[in-house]
Design a protein around this motif. Structure first.
Motif, PDB file in Angstrom:
ATOM      1  N   GLY A  38       0.659  -1.176  -0.054  1.00 39.60           N
ATOM      2  CA  GLY A  38      -0.100   0.071   0.036  1.00 39.60           C
ATOM      3  C   GLY A  38       0.820   1.161   0.098  1.00 39.60           C
ATOM      4  N   ALA A  39       2.330   1.001  -0.130  1.00 32.31           N
ATOM      5  CA  ALA A  39       3.079   2.563   0.127  1.00 32.31           C
ATOM      6  C   ALA A  39       3.148   3.043  -1.521  1.00 32.31           C
ATOM      7  CB  ALA A  39       4.445   2.115   0.219  1.00 32.31           C
ATOM      8  N   SER A  40       3.254   4.295  -1.340  1.00 24.09           N
ATOM      9  CA  SER A  40       3.626   5.151  -2.515  1.00 24.09           C
ATOM     10  C   SER A  40       4.928   5.177  -2.574  1.00 24.09           C
ATOM     11  CB  SER A  40       2.832   6.506  -2.650  1.00 24.09           C
ATOM     12  OG  SER A  40       1.478   6.518  -2.379  1.00 24.09           O
ATOM     13  N   VAL A  41       5.736   4.921  -3.722  1.00 25.15           N
ATOM     14  CA  VAL A  41       7.123   4.968  -3.777  1.00 25.15           C
ATOM     15  C   VAL A  41       7.833   5.790  -4.538  1.00 25.15           C
ATOM     16  CG1 VAL A  41       7.327   2.485  -2.903  1.00 25.15           C
ATOM     17  CG2 VAL A  41       6.986   2.706  -5.176  1.00 25.15           C
ATOM     18  N   ALA A  42       8.997   6.342  -4.301  1.00 24.10           N
ATOM     19  CA  ALA A  42       9.730   7.105  -5.183  1.00 24.10           C
ATOM     20  C   ALA A  42      11.196   6.362  -5.238  1.00 24.10           C
ATOM     21  CB  ALA A  42      10.052   8.686  -4.624  1.00 24.10           C
ATOM     22  N   LEU A  43      11.548   6.101  -6.427  1.00 27.90           N
ATOM     23  CA  LEU A  43      12.699   5.310  -6.846  1.00 27.90           C
ATOM     24  C   LEU A  43      13.884   5.937  -7.206  1.00 27.90           C
ATOM     25  CD1 LEU A  43      10.521   2.606  -8.589  1.00 27.90           C
ATOM     26  CD2 LEU A  43      10.747   2.892  -6.103  1.00 27.90           C
ATOM     27  N   LEU A  44      15.103   5.805  -6.520  1.00 26.62           N
ATOM     28  CA  LEU A  44      16.152   6.319  -6.981  1.00 26.62           C
ATOM     29  C   LEU A  44      17.298   5.322  -7.275  1.00 26.62           C
ATOM     30  CD1 LEU A  44      14.728   8.776  -5.244  1.00 26.62           C
ATOM     31  CD2 LEU A  44      17.103   9.237  -4.386  1.00 26.62           C
ATOM     32  N   ALA A  80      11.180  13.981  -5.202  1.00 28.75           N
ATOM     33  CA  ALA A  80      10.516  12.854  -4.572  1.00 28.75           C
ATOM     34  C   ALA A  80       9.305  13.381  -3.727  1.00 28.75           C
ATOM     35  CB  ALA A  80      11.432  11.727  -4.167  1.00 28.75           C
ATOM     36  N   ALA A  81       9.782  14.256  -2.732  1.00 33.36           N
ATOM     37  CA  ALA A  81       8.673  14.736  -1.798  1.00 33.36           C
ATOM     38  C   ALA A  81       7.817  15.213  -2.396  1.00 33.36           C
ATOM     39  CB  ALA A  81       9.496  15.658  -0.772  1.00 33.36           C
ATOM     40  N   ALA A  82       7.997  16.256  -3.365  1.00 33.36           N
ATOM     41  CA  ALA A  82       6.756  16.999  -4.147  1.00 33.36           C
ATOM     42  C   ALA A  82       6.129  15.758  -4.812  1.00 33.36           C
ATOM     43  CB  ALA A  82       7.559  17.781  -5.195  1.00 33.36           C
ATOM     44  N   ALA A  83       6.702  14.867  -5.336  1.00 39.36           N
ATOM     45  CA  ALA A  83       5.827  14.054  -6.355  1.00 39.36           C
ATOM     46  C   ALA A  83       4.743  13.092  -5.080  1.00 39.36           C
ATOM     47  CB  ALA A  83       6.510  12.826  -6.986  1.00 39.36           C
ATOM     48  N   LEU A  84       5.298  12.795  -3.849  1.00 39.72           N
ATOM     49  CA  LEU A  84       4.684  12.072  -2.891  1.00 39.72           C
ATOM     50  C   LEU A  84       3.867  12.680  -1.832  1.00 39.72           C
ATOM     51  CD1 LEU A  84       7.577   9.460  -1.689  1.00 39.72           C
ATOM     52  CD2 LEU A  84       5.609   8.940  -3.233  1.00 39.72           C
ATOM     53  N   SER A  85       3.838  14.006  -1.976  1.00 42.66           N
ATOM     54  CA  SER A  85       3.269  14.869  -1.049  1.00 42.66           C
ATOM     55  C   SER A  85       3.864  14.624   0.450  1.00 42.66           C
ATOM     56  CB  SER A  85       1.842  14.894  -1.114  1.00 42.66           C
ATOM     57  OG  SER A  85       1.301  15.219  -2.398  1.00 42.66           O
ATOM     58  N   GLY A  86       5.260  14.541   0.303  1.00 41.30           N
ATOM     59  CA  GLY A  86       5.924  14.246   1.694  1.00 41.30           C
ATOM     60  C   GLY A  86       6.598  13.037   1.766  1.00 41.30           C
ATOM     61  N   ILE A  87       7.551  12.850   2.916  1.00 42.06           N
ATOM     62  CA  ILE A  87       8.343  11.645   3.060  1.00 42.06           C
ATOM     63  C   ILE A  87       8.282  11.123   4.267  1.00 42.06           C
ATOM     64  CG2 ILE A  87      10.395  10.586   2.822  1.00 42.06           C
ATOM     65  CD1 ILE A  87      11.431  12.602   0.713  1.00 42.06           C
ATOM     66  N   ASP A  88       7.699   9.788   4.580  1.00 41.50           N
ATOM     67  CA  ASP A  88       7.806   9.546   5.780  1.00 41.50           C
ATOM     68  C   ASP A  88       8.638   8.092   6.019  1.00 41.50           C
ATOM     69  OD1 ASP A  88       5.878   7.534   4.917  1.00 41.50           O
ATOM     70  OD2 ASP A  88       4.121   8.464   5.763  1.00 41.50           O
ATOM     71  N   GLY A  89       9.251   7.609   4.986  1.00 42.45           N
ATOM     72  CA  GLY A  89       9.891   6.462   5.274  1.00 42.45           C
ATOM     73  C   GLY A  89      11.261   6.591   4.045  1.00 42.45           C
ATOM     74  N   VAL A  90      12.522   6.033   4.386  1.00 45.55           N
ATOM     75  CA  VAL A  90      13.418   5.848   3.375  1.00 45.55           C
ATOM     76  C   VAL A  90      13.872   4.425   3.693  1.00 45.55           C
ATOM     77  CG1 VAL A  90      15.767   6.647   3.049  1.00 45.55           C
ATOM     78  CG2 VAL A  90      14.114   8.448   3.640  1.00 45.55           C
ATOM     79  N   VAL A  91      14.410   3.869   2.543  1.00 50.99           N
ATOM     80  CA  VAL A  91      15.097   2.631   2.413  1.00 50.99           C
ATOM     81  C   VAL A  91      16.420   2.873   1.593  1.00 50.99           C
ATOM     82  CG1 VAL A  91      14.971   0.366   1.838  1.00 50.99           C
ATOM     83  CG2 VAL A  91      12.969   1.297   2.632  1.00 50.99           C
ATOM     84  N   ASN A  92      17.552   2.713   2.393  1.00 47.66           N
ATOM     85  CA  ASN A  92      18.851   2.632   1.642  1.00 47.66           C
ATOM     86  C   ASN A  92      19.083   1.494   1.359  1.00 47.66           C
ATOM     87  OD1 ASN A  92      19.333   5.872   1.835  1.00 47.66           O
ATOM     88  ND2 ASN A  92      19.217   5.155   3.990  1.00 47.66           N
ATOM     89  N   ALA A  93      18.826   1.030  -0.130  1.00 47.83           N
ATOM     90  CA  ALA A  93      19.424  -0.291  -0.635  1.00 47.83           C
ATOM     91  C   ALA A  93      20.526  -0.143  -1.590  1.00 47.83           C
ATOM     92  CB  ALA A  93      18.241  -1.035  -1.376  1.00 47.83           C
TER      93      ALA A  93
END
Length: 246
Positions: A38-44, A80-93
Motif C-alpha cells: 500500500g505504499a507510494s514509492v519514489a525510486l532512486l 520525490a517529496a513533491a511527487a509523494l506530497s511528503g516523505i515518511d520513510g526511506v530505504v537505503n538499498a
C-alpha cells in the motif's frame, strides 16, 4: 495509527517511501513489496533504464541520480517529496560489493566504496530529514551487511569498513532523530543477486547453508518500516542465515 495497519497487504497503506538502489536486487524487491503493502514509492538509482521499468510496473516515480553527488541527491529527494506530497520513510538499498586485499586496494578504489556505500547513504538521509521530522512515525532502514558486524573475510576490508560505518551512522542518527524518526539497519549475508556472483559457493559457515532470496531481506525491511517494529530503533538486525554468530 493507520486503520489498515494489521490487514494483509495494507501494512504500509498511505506511507510515502523513498527507496534507493531500486533498479535491481534488494531495492527492487523491496519497492515491489512496499507497493503491494500500500505504499507510494519514489525510486532512486543511477540505472535510469531499469529504474524507469520498475517505476512503471509499480506506478511509482523514478528519479535517476548518482547518490555520491550531494547536490543532485538533494534535488532528487526534493522532487520525490513533491511527487509523494511528503516523505515518511526511506530505504537505503543502494550499494556496491568490492573485493581486494588491503595491500592491493588503491586509495581511489577505497574512496569509491566509501563514497557509494556510506556517503551515499548519508546524502539521502540528510536530504530527507526536513520531511521525515514532520511525521510522527517516520522510518529509515539502511542495508548494511553481516560483514559490517563480523568482518572476518579476507579481501573485504573496504566493503566491511563501509558497511560497519553504515551501522554506526544509523545508530547515531537513531539517537539524533528520536523520538520522531526510527532508524535501523538490516545486515544480510549473501543474497541471490548479481552482487553475489563469484561468491555463491561460500556458504559453508552459514547455519542455513544457502543464500537468501531478495524477498527475504525485503520482508525484514518491511518489518522495520511498519508499525510492527514501533519500539525498535538503533538496531542492526542480522538477516544472514546464521553467518555472523560463527
Amino acid at each position: 495509527m493507520n486503520d489498515h495497519a494489521d490487514q494483509p497487504g495494507k501494512r504500509l497503506q498511505g506511507r510515502r517511501i523513498v527507496v534507493t538502489g531500486a533498479a535491481g536486487g534488494i531495492g527492487r524487491s523491496t519497492a515491489r513489496l512496499f507497493a503491494q503493502e500500500g505504499a507510494s514509492v519514489a525510486l532512486l538509482d543511477r540505472d535510469k533504464e531499469n529504474l524507469q521499468v520498475v517505476a512503471e510496473e509499480l506506478a511509482g516515480w523514478a528519479f535517476p541520480v548518482d547518490l555520491t553527488d550531494d547536490e543532485a541527491v538533494t534535488g532528487a529527494v526534493g522532487e520525490a517529496a513533491a511527487a509523494l506530497s511528503g516523505i515518511d520513510g526511506v530505504v537505503n538499498a543502494a550499494g556496491i560489493m568490492f573485493q581486494g586485499l588491503a595491500s592491493e586496494v588503491s586509495s581511489k578504489d577505497w574512496r569509491r566504496v566509501i563514497d557509494i556505500n556510506l556517503t551515499g547513504t548519508y546524502n539521502v538521509v540528510s536530504a530527507s530529514i526536513p520531511w521525515l521530522v514532520q511525521e510522527p512515525s517516520a522510518t529509515v532502514v539502511t542495508i548494511a551487511s553481516a560483514a559490517g558486524l563480523l568482518p572476518n573475510a579476507p579481501g573485504l576490508t573496504a566493503y566491511a569498513a563501509s558497511k560497519g560505518g553504515v551501522v554506526a551512522l544509523s545508530k547515531a542518527l537513531a539517537a539524533e532523530l528520536a523520538p520522531k524518526v526510527r532508524v535501523n539497519t538490516v545486515c544480510p549475508g549473501m543474497v541471490d543477486t548479481a552482487m553475489a556472483d563469484g561468491f555463491r559457493a561460500n556458504v559453508g559457515n552459514y547455519a542455513l547453508n544457502r543464500l537468501a532470496d531478495p524477498i527475504e531481506i525485503a520482508r525484514t525491511i518491511l518489518f522495520l518500516t511498519s508499525h510492527e517494529s514501533s519500539y525498535v530503533t538503533g538496531a542492526a538486525l542480522a538477516a544472514d542465515g546464521g553467518r555472523s554468530f560463527h
